[in-house]
Design a protein around this motif. Structure first.
Motif, PDB file in Angstrom:
ATOM      1  N   ASN A 228      29.234  47.838  36.716  1.00 19.83           N
ATOM      2  CA  ASN A 228      28.386  47.520  37.909  1.00 19.83           C
ATOM      3  C   ASN A 228      27.001  48.428  37.787  1.00 19.83           C
ATOM      4  O   ASN A 228      26.982  49.540  37.189  1.00 19.83           O
TER       5      ASN A 228
ATOM      6  N   HIS B 166      40.445  33.726  44.136  1.00 18.72           N
ATOM      7  CA  HIS B 166      39.924  34.734  45.037  1.00 18.72           C
ATOM      8  C   HIS B 166      40.944  35.828  45.313  1.00 18.72           C
ATOM      9  O   HIS B 166      41.854  35.690  45.559  1.00 18.72           O
ATOM     10  N   VAL B 167      40.249  36.919  44.815  1.00 22.99           N
ATOM     11  CA  VAL B 167      41.471  38.204  44.888  1.00 22.99           C
ATOM     12  C   VAL B 167      41.032  39.169  46.000  1.00 22.99           C
ATOM     13  O   VAL B 167      39.864  39.274  46.193  1.00 22.99           O
TER      14      VAL B 167
ATOM     15  N   GLY C 130      30.500  43.242  38.631  1.00 23.73           N
ATOM     16  CA  GLY C 130      29.553  42.863  39.442  1.00 23.73           C
ATOM     17  C   GLY C 130      30.261  42.734  40.860  1.00 23.73           C
ATOM     18  O   GLY C 130      29.868  41.922  41.750  1.00 23.73           O
TER      19      GLY C 130
ATOM     20  N   LYS D  23      25.225  36.586  39.969  1.00 28.28           N
ATOM     21  CA  LYS D  23      24.215  35.799  40.458  1.00 28.28           C
ATOM     22  C   LYS D  23      24.415  34.407  40.783  1.00 28.28           C
ATOM     23  O   LYS D  23      23.749  33.716  41.291  1.00 28.28           O
TER      24      LYS D  23
ATOM     25  N   GLN E 285      42.145  41.147  50.162  1.00 25.95           N
ATOM     26  CA  GLN E 285      43.126  41.203  51.270  1.00 25.95           C
ATOM     27  C   GLN E 285      43.410  39.756  51.617  1.00 25.95           C
ATOM     28  O   GLN E 285      44.618  39.568  52.095  1.00 25.95           O
ATOM     29  N   THR E 286      42.517  38.840  51.547  1.00 28.21           N
ATOM     30  CA  THR E 286      42.871  37.605  52.175  1.00 28.21           C
ATOM     31  C   THR E 286      42.778  36.665  50.945  1.00 28.21           C
ATOM     32  O   THR E 286      42.806  35.471  51.319  1.00 28.21           O
TER      33      THR E 286
ATOM     34  N   SER F  85      35.404  37.811  43.731  1.00 28.09           N
ATOM     35  CA  SER F  85      35.431  38.438  44.851  1.00 28.09           C
ATOM     36  C   SER F  85      35.197  37.209  45.960  1.00 28.09           C
ATOM     37  O   SER F  85      34.984  35.981  45.584  1.00 28.09           O
ATOM     38  N   LYS F  86      35.703  37.420  47.180  1.00 29.12           N
ATOM     39  CA  LYS F  86      35.702  36.311  48.405  1.00 29.12           C
ATOM     40  C   LYS F  86      34.250  35.708  48.713  1.00 29.12           C
ATOM     41  O   LYS F  86      34.414  34.423  48.655  1.00 29.12           O
TER      42      LYS F  86
ATOM     43  N   ASP G   4      23.898  47.085  33.529  1.00 28.97           N
ATOM     44  CA  ASP G   4      23.610  45.474  33.538  1.00 28.97           C
ATOM     45  C   ASP G   4      24.822  44.718  32.842  1.00 28.97           C
ATOM     46  O   ASP G   4      24.953  44.796  31.777  1.00 28.97           O
ATOM     47  N   ALA G   5      25.666  43.990  33.898  1.00 26.65           N
ATOM     48  CA  ALA G   5      26.747  43.146  33.102  1.00 26.65           C
ATOM     49  C   ALA G   5      26.080  42.154  32.036  1.00 26.65           C
ATOM     50  O   ALA G   5      26.901  41.867  31.156  1.00 26.65           O
TER      51      ALA G   5
ATOM     52  N   SER H 143      31.339  44.979  44.375  1.00 22.14           N
ATOM     53  CA  SER H 143      30.821  46.366  44.757  1.00 22.14           C
ATOM     54  C   SER H 143      32.030  47.118  45.031  1.00 22.14           C
ATOM     55  O   SER H 143      31.922  48.332  45.193  1.00 22.14           O
TER      56      SER H 143
ATOM     57  N   ARG I 268      29.627  39.062  43.155  1.00 26.70           N
ATOM     58  CA  ARG I 268      28.085  38.460  43.516  1.00 26.70           C
ATOM     59  C   ARG I 268      27.211  38.726  42.412  1.00 26.70           C
ATOM     60  O   ARG I 268      25.972  38.216  42.371  1.00 26.70           O
TER      61      ARG I 268
ATOM     62  N   GLN J  18      38.363  45.267  51.404  1.00 32.69           N
ATOM     63  CA  GLN J  18      39.201  44.373  51.326  1.00 32.69           C
ATOM     64  C   GLN J  18      39.496  43.619  49.910  1.00 32.69           C
ATOM     65  O   GLN J  18      40.380  43.132  49.854  1.00 32.69           O
ATOM     66  N   HIS J  19      38.480  43.936  49.154  1.00 35.32           N
ATOM     67  CA  HIS J  19      38.827  43.510  47.682  1.00 35.32           C
ATOM     68  C   HIS J  19      39.651  44.512  46.974  1.00 35.32           C
ATOM     69  O   HIS J  19      40.605  44.113  46.496  1.00 35.32           O
TER      70      HIS J  19
HETATM   71  C1  LIG Z   1      38.407  40.239  57.413  1.00 34.99           C
HETATM   72  C2  LIG Z   1      37.763  40.247  55.788  1.00 34.99           C
HETATM   73  C3  LIG Z   1      38.629  40.023  54.813  1.00 34.99           C
HETATM   74  C4  LIG Z   1      37.779  39.934  53.589  1.00 34.99           C
HETATM   75  N1  LIG Z   1      38.610  39.771  52.432  1.00 34.99           N
HETATM   76  C5  LIG Z   1      38.098  39.852  51.315  1.00 34.99           C
HETATM   77  C6  LIG Z   1      38.775  39.747  50.037  1.00 34.99           C
HETATM   78  O1  LIG Z   1      39.948  39.125  50.094  1.00 34.99           O
HETATM   79  N2  LIG Z   1      38.317  39.735  48.830  1.00 34.99           N
HETATM   80  C7  LIG Z   1      37.091  40.024  48.641  1.00 34.99           C
HETATM   81  O2  LIG Z   1      36.668  40.123  47.641  1.00 34.99           O
HETATM   82  N3  LIG Z   1      36.416  40.180  49.814  1.00 34.99           N
HETATM   83  C8  LIG Z   1      36.773  40.300  50.979  1.00 34.99           C
HETATM   84  N4  LIG Z   1      36.100  40.484  52.003  1.00 34.99           N
HETATM   85  C9  LIG Z   1      34.627  40.547  52.262  1.00 34.99           C
HETATM   86  C10 LIG Z   1      34.178  42.131  51.529  1.00 34.99           C
HETATM   87  O3  LIG Z   1      34.143  42.709  52.593  1.00 34.99           O
HETATM   88  C11 LIG Z   1      32.862  41.983  50.520  1.00 34.99           C
HETATM   89  O4  LIG Z   1      31.906  41.591  51.497  1.00 34.99           O
HETATM   90  C12 LIG Z   1      32.952  41.600  49.251  1.00 34.99           C
HETATM   91  O5  LIG Z   1      34.314  41.697  48.742  1.00 34.99           O
HETATM   92  C13 LIG Z   1      31.695  41.547  48.471  1.00 34.99           C
HETATM   93  O6  LIG Z   1      31.574  40.640  47.345  1.00 34.99           O
HETATM   94  P1  LIG Z   1      31.013  41.307  46.094  1.00 34.99           P
HETATM   95  O7  LIG Z   1      31.491  42.447  45.646  1.00 34.99           O
HETATM   96  O8  LIG Z   1      31.241  40.278  44.914  1.00 34.99           O
HETATM   97  O9  LIG Z   1      29.401  41.081  46.483  1.00 34.99           O
HETATM   98  P2  LIG Z   1      28.600  42.328  46.837  1.00 34.99           P
HETATM   99  O10 LIG Z   1      29.029  43.307  47.864  1.00 34.99           O
HETATM  100  O11 LIG Z   1      27.098  41.683  47.158  1.00 34.99           O
HETATM  101  O12 LIG Z   1      28.467  43.265  45.552  1.00 34.99           O
HETATM  102  C14 LIG Z   1      27.775  42.909  44.295  1.00 34.99           C
HETATM  103  C15 LIG Z   1      27.932  44.051  43.391  1.00 34.99           C
HETATM  104  O13 LIG Z   1      27.308  43.693  42.212  1.00 34.99           O
HETATM  105  C16 LIG Z   1      26.622  44.715  41.624  1.00 34.99           C
HETATM  106  N5  LIG Z   1      25.494  43.916  40.775  1.00 34.99           N
HETATM  107  C17 LIG Z   1      24.488  43.383  40.984  1.00 34.99           C
HETATM  108  N6  LIG Z   1      23.852  43.028  39.897  1.00 34.99           N
HETATM  109  C18 LIG Z   1      24.307  43.266  38.724  1.00 34.99           C
HETATM  110  C19 LIG Z   1      24.151  43.214  37.447  1.00 34.99           C
HETATM  111  N7  LIG Z   1      23.136  42.605  36.846  1.00 34.99           N
HETATM  112  N8  LIG Z   1      25.126  43.775  36.392  1.00 34.99           N
HETATM  113  C20 LIG Z   1      26.453  44.746  37.169  1.00 34.99           C
HETATM  114  N9  LIG Z   1      26.314  44.744  38.482  1.00 34.99           N
HETATM  115  C21 LIG Z   1      25.546  44.105  39.233  1.00 34.99           C
HETATM  116  C22 LIG Z   1      25.736  45.196  42.671  1.00 34.99           C
HETATM  117  O14 LIG Z   1      25.477  46.735  42.572  1.00 34.99           O
HETATM  118  C23 LIG Z   1      26.921  45.104  43.805  1.00 34.99           C
HETATM  119  O15 LIG Z   1      27.687  46.348  43.851  1.00 34.99           O
HETATM  120  C24 LIG Z   1      36.695  40.411  53.245  1.00 34.99           C
HETATM  121  C25 LIG Z   1      35.927  40.664  54.644  1.00 34.99           C
HETATM  122  C26 LIG Z   1      36.438  40.661  55.702  1.00 34.99           C
HETATM  123  C27 LIG Z   1      35.622  40.929  57.043  1.00 34.99           C
END
Ligand SMILES: Cc1cc2nc3c(=O)[nH]c(=O)nc-3n(C[C@H](O)[C@H](O)[C@H](O)COP(=O)(O)OP(=O)(O)OC[C@H]3O[C@@H](n4cnc5c(N)ncnc54)[C@H](O)[C@@H]3O)c2cc1C
Ligand SMILES: Nc1ncnc2c1ncn2[C@@H]1O[C@H](COP(=O)(O)O)[C@@H](O)[C@H]1O
Lengths: 322, 245
Positions: A287, A249-250, A266, A213, A252-253, A235-236, A305-306, A268, A210, A272-273
């Motif tokens: 990150n 999508h990479v 980018g 953006k 746990q699920t 990510s999910k 910054d990515a 976190s 995420r 689960q990831h």
């Molecule tokens: C039962 C269950 C199963 C799940 N299965 C999965 C799964 O299989 N896969 C999965 O991925 N998730 C899964 N999730 C969701 C997981 O808990 C997280 O919510 C998800 O992985 C977060 O995705 P993210 O890191 O892309 O987003 P965020 O948590 O929003 O993180 C975004 C990251 O980007 C960074 N960032 C922001 N802007 C910039 C920038 N300009 N440059 C560099 N870095 C930046 C931030 O610092 C932050 O660390 C599951 C959740 C549950 C409850």
């Protein structure tokens, strides 16, 4: 005694994961004896079949029935069971995949064979038949003894090195009479991203979260992937939001990957990831938040910054690839 | 239509996994158990299908008494009755044999499972049950419609999907986005208390395999941080030190 390998194909070529399965079988045969026979189904080019030899097979049984180019589960299982019996095999090796799983499960019943999935190493044959498999989505391992005479191992990527210097394999046509009932599930169409490097097969995976953006920003990730010859993951939330297709999508699920190199941008690093990527040999995290949990699971990291880092990284990769 | 959904009782996805008894058992201290996330998708889709077609929805688990609260939760989400086959789930063959025996007696039209359990991640039980019952088993299924007695499915492939049609009865191993997970509401929780949860004994005692020992992966060393203005250094390390380029 012989070891049979089930080969999956994509558009007439043998999948890389199946070649790795052949190399696994070859390494196993060097431990316990026996010869390695591969069984290939559907329309496959002779060039592609030759790769089975390079990867370690002595013989390839080829069922050139065009209907089997598609992954028709019951028909494939039927063919493999016949080949297993004809060859007097006692072990079946296949690559862990969605089709491989389905075939392996049916064959476990047909062949009365003990089945272990997510195998990460060659078995330990010192006492019994002990196989190490990944469990709890990569959070742990189980040493598992197979108790039956016949055995099936579904092997994860990177369990052994791919062999490329094997002798030429003999290719024999193989025929099986398949009843109509094997085709009860009818494939009406397929929708495949052609030419892409497949995520579960890739040696290098570049994944976006995420933090990127929006989908409009994926080209900078794609440039890096291209420079590296990498597959793309996400990510999910990224697939939930529809920024990227679900099959990327990479976690746990989603898809569990075990590449040599995983680069997370980018993301976190939620548990689960991590569950889907912690079998990677080397993990790089980019990150902007130094506290992002992913850094704890990483080998190398860049805080920043990515949008600034990715183009520079792509250029630096291009320089060494030249 | 008679629908059967097979659910697992597994550690929450955020659980830290540890073992006890000389690494032969999961350490359950502090672990919260849930319906397997993929099984939860299967259940959610089954509830929707039942709303459309009518009929009955049974949930089944092969497990010991500790799984009853998980079955109750499935009843609260919308299953009509629950069955627990009273045994530790020894391995995938053992589980598949119990389910197949029960499913044969029950004469179900549709059997939904998860793509895989998140403890052992085999992705095997649905295929085994399919073979034992002599019916198709399709997995991983990301879309499922029932039209008369034909199932219309989308199955995920590495790098895409395929669309299938298959006559009932069949088995599907489900994953997202087949349906949205359902959260039980108050009415569901109240009615779940009076729904039937039947405990039956296992019919066969046959296994393929046994776990000798569990292991945790070796701890990761500390991350090497590289300055953002020196990405060439990262490339050099990946090539020279890690040898992955
Ligand atoms: C039962 C269950 C199963 C799940 N299965 C999965 C799964 O299989 N896969 C999965 O991925 N998730 C899964 N999730 C969701 C997981 O808990 C997280 O919510 C998800 O992985 C977060 O995705 P993210 O890191 O892309 O987003 P965020 O948590 O929003 O993180 C975004 C990251 O980007 C960074 N960032 C922001 N802007 C910039 C920038 N300009 N440059 C560099 N870095 C930046 C931030 O610092 C932050 O660390 C599951 C959740 C549950 C409850
Ligand atoms: N002990 C069990 N009880 C009921 N269903 C199960 C059990 N184990 C596995 N299943 C079902 O089979 C699916 C695949 O499991 P597995 O082969 O273990 O990955 C799960 O998602 C469940 O739907």
């Amino acid at each position: 005694m012989s070891i049979l390998v089930y080969i999956e194909q994509a558009e007439g070529d043998i999948k890389k994961s199946s070649l790795e399965a052949i190399s696994y079988a070859k390494a196993l045969s060097e431990k316990e004896g026996g010869k390695v026979t591969a069984v290939a189904l559907g329309t496959i080019s002779s060039n592609a079949l030759a790769k089975a030899g390079s990867a370690g097979a002595e013989k390839v049984l080829h069922v050139a029935d065009e209907r089997l180019s598609a992954g028709i589960i019951q028909a494939h299982a039927h063919v493999v069971a016949s080949a297993f019996e004809q060859e007097g095999a006692n072990t079946l090796i296949l690559a862990k995949s969605s089709l491989g799983d389905a075939i392996a499960a049916r064959l476990a019943i047909k062949l009365n064979a003990g089945l272990v999935s997510n195998v990460v190493e060659l078995p330990d044959l010192t006492s019994g038949y002990k196989v190490k498999r990944s469990i709890y989505t990569g959070k742990a391992f189980a040493e598992t003894n197979i108790l039956t005479e016949n055995k099936i191992l579904a092997v994860k990527k990177n369990a052994v090195d791919l062999k490329t210097d094997g002798e030429e394999a003999s290719v024999e046509p193989f025929e099986v009479n398949l009843p109509e009932s094997d085709f009860a599930a009818k494939i009406t169409s397929t929708d495949k991203a052609a030419g892409d490097i497949l995520l579960p097969e890739a040696d290098i995976v570049v994944s976006g979260g995420r933090g990127l953006k929006g989908p409009e920003n994926w080209p900078i990730l794609e440039d890096l992937a291209k420079a590296l010859g990498a597959a793309i993951g996400c990510s999910k939330p990224v697939s939930d939001l529809g920024w990227r297709p679900h099959h990327e999508h990479v976690g746990q699920t989603g898809i569990k990957v075990s590449p040599s190199l995983y680069i997370a941008v980018g993301i976190s690093g939620a548990i689960q990831h991590l569950a889907g990527v912690n079998a990677s040999k080397v993990i790089v995290v980019i990150n902007k938040d130094p506290e992002a949990p992913f850094f704890k699971a990483a080998d190398y990291g860049i805080v920043g910054d990515a949008f600034e880092i990715l183009p520079k990284l792509t250029e630096a990769i291009k320089v060494i690839k030249e | 239509m008679k629908i059967l959904v097979c659910i697992t009782h597994v550690p929450d996805t955020t659980s830290k996994i540890r073992f006890t008894d000389n690494n032969t058992k999961l350490d359950k201290a502090g672990v919260q158990f849930i319906i397997g996330p993929y099984d939860d998708y299967a259940l959610a889709r089954a509830v929707e299908i039942k709303e459309q077609t009518g009929g009955s929805l049974t949930v089944l688990n092969v497990g010991e008494a500790e799984t009853d609260p998980t079955l109750r939760k499935a009843l609260a989400i919308g299953a009509d009755e629950a069955i627990r086959i009273n045994s530790f789930p020894k391995d995938s063959l053992f589980v598949a044999k119990q389910i197949a025996h029960y499913a044969k007696e029950g004469g179900y039209d549709l059997i939904l499972m998860g793509r895989e359990s998140i403890d052992f991640n085999g992705g095997m039980v649905h295929g085994m049950v399919g073979e034992l019952l002599g019916i198709p088993s399709i997995s991983p299924v990301m879309k499922l419609e029932i039209d008369d007695n034909i199932g219309k499915l989308a199955r995920e492939l590495e790098g895409g999907k395929e669309f299938l049609e298959v006559k009932l009865p069949f088995i599907a191993g489900c994953q997202e986005p087949i349906a949205e997970w359902k959260i039980p509401n108050m009415r569901g929780i109240m009615s779940a208390r009076t729904k039937s949860l039947q405990v039956v004994e296992p019919v066969v005692d046959e296994v393929f395999s046994e776990v000798v020992e569990y292991q945790l992966p070796p701890a990761k060393g500390a991350v090497k941080l590289i300055d953002k203005d020196n990405v060439e250094e990262l490339v050099r390390l990946l090539k020279g030190e890690a040898k992955v380029l």
